[in-house]
Motif scaffolding. Structure first.
Motif, short mmCIF file in Angstrom:
data_model
loop_
_atom_site.label_atom_id
_atom_site.label_comp_id
_atom_site.label_asym_id
_atom_site.label_seq_id
_atom_site.Cartn_x
_atom_site.Cartn_y
_atom_site.Cartn_z
N ASP A 99 30.53 5.11 -36.33
CA ASP A 99 30.17 3.98 -37.18
C ASP A 99 30.26 4.47 -38.64
N CYS A 138 26.18 4.89 -45.32
CA CYS A 138 24.80 4.57 -45.68
C CYS A 138 23.94 5.84 -45.68
N LYS A 192 20.30 -2.75 -47.41
CA LYS A 192 19.63 -1.46 -47.18
C LYS A 192 18.72 -1.10 -48.34
N GLU A 208 27.71 3.16 -41.20
CA GLU A 208 26.39 3.79 -41.08
C GLU A 208 26.43 5.21 -41.67
#
Ligand SMILES: [Zn+2]
Ligand SMILES: [Zn+2]
Length: 166
Positions: free
Chosen positions: A105, A111, A27, A108
């Motif tokens: 998730d 993130c 990422k 995610e």
């Protein structure tokens, strides 16, 4: 990590906690990276009709100084809390990454939290003087003559104008 949030809201009675590893190395956080796998802790606690979820993690962030381009390393901590009710799962504006089955998730989500947390402008130090606009070296290494030379216009035509004015 995936967490079956819909099922937990409907039938979860006991708190759930999990520690998991998450690889965020692919990422891009506004130019910065998290190279090492991140260890995160996720908790979900039923509270009446609501579920209280928390997500915590530390990560070493690698980026570069916006002024002098030196590598910058800094520790960032994510500490997120979210309260969710069953009807939120069908809300199209629900902010957490959820699939159609109601699975959260968590990777995610983590993130996203680091995206908020990591500054878009990193500096090696708050008073980094940056690079010399003339030689492009770091200010500490720059050997350009001091300001005097700069007072003289670089452009020859301007120099003529200046001499006429004198
Ligand atoms: Zn710097
Ligand atoms: Zn210089």
């Amino acid at each position: 990590m995936q967490f079956d949030l819909r099922k937990f809201i409907v039938s979860g009675t006991k708190p759930y906690a999990a520690e998991f590893q998450c690889d965020l190395s692919a990422k891009d956080f506004a130019g910065a990276r998290i190279e090492q796998p991140v260890t995160a802790r996720f908790e979900a606690v039923p509270d009446g009709e609501e579920i209280r979820m928390t997500l915590r993690a530390n990560a070493l962030v690698h980026g570069e100084c916006a002024r002098c381009l030196d590598p910058v390393e800094r520790e960032e901590t994510v500490q997120a809390e979210w309260t969710v009710r069953e009807r939120d799962l069908d809300d199209p504006d629900f902010d957490l990454p959820l699939n159609e089955k109601g699975h959260l998730d968590v990777d995610e989500w983590l993130c996203q939290e680091f995206m908020f947390q990591i500054p878009t402008v990193l500096l090696c130090s708050a008073d980094c003087p940056g690079l010399c606009p003339r030689c492009g070296k770091k200010m500490a290494e720059c050997t350009c003559p001091p300001a005097e030379a700069e007072a003289e216009p670089a452009d020859a035509r301007l120099a003529i104008l200046k001499s006429l004015l004198n």
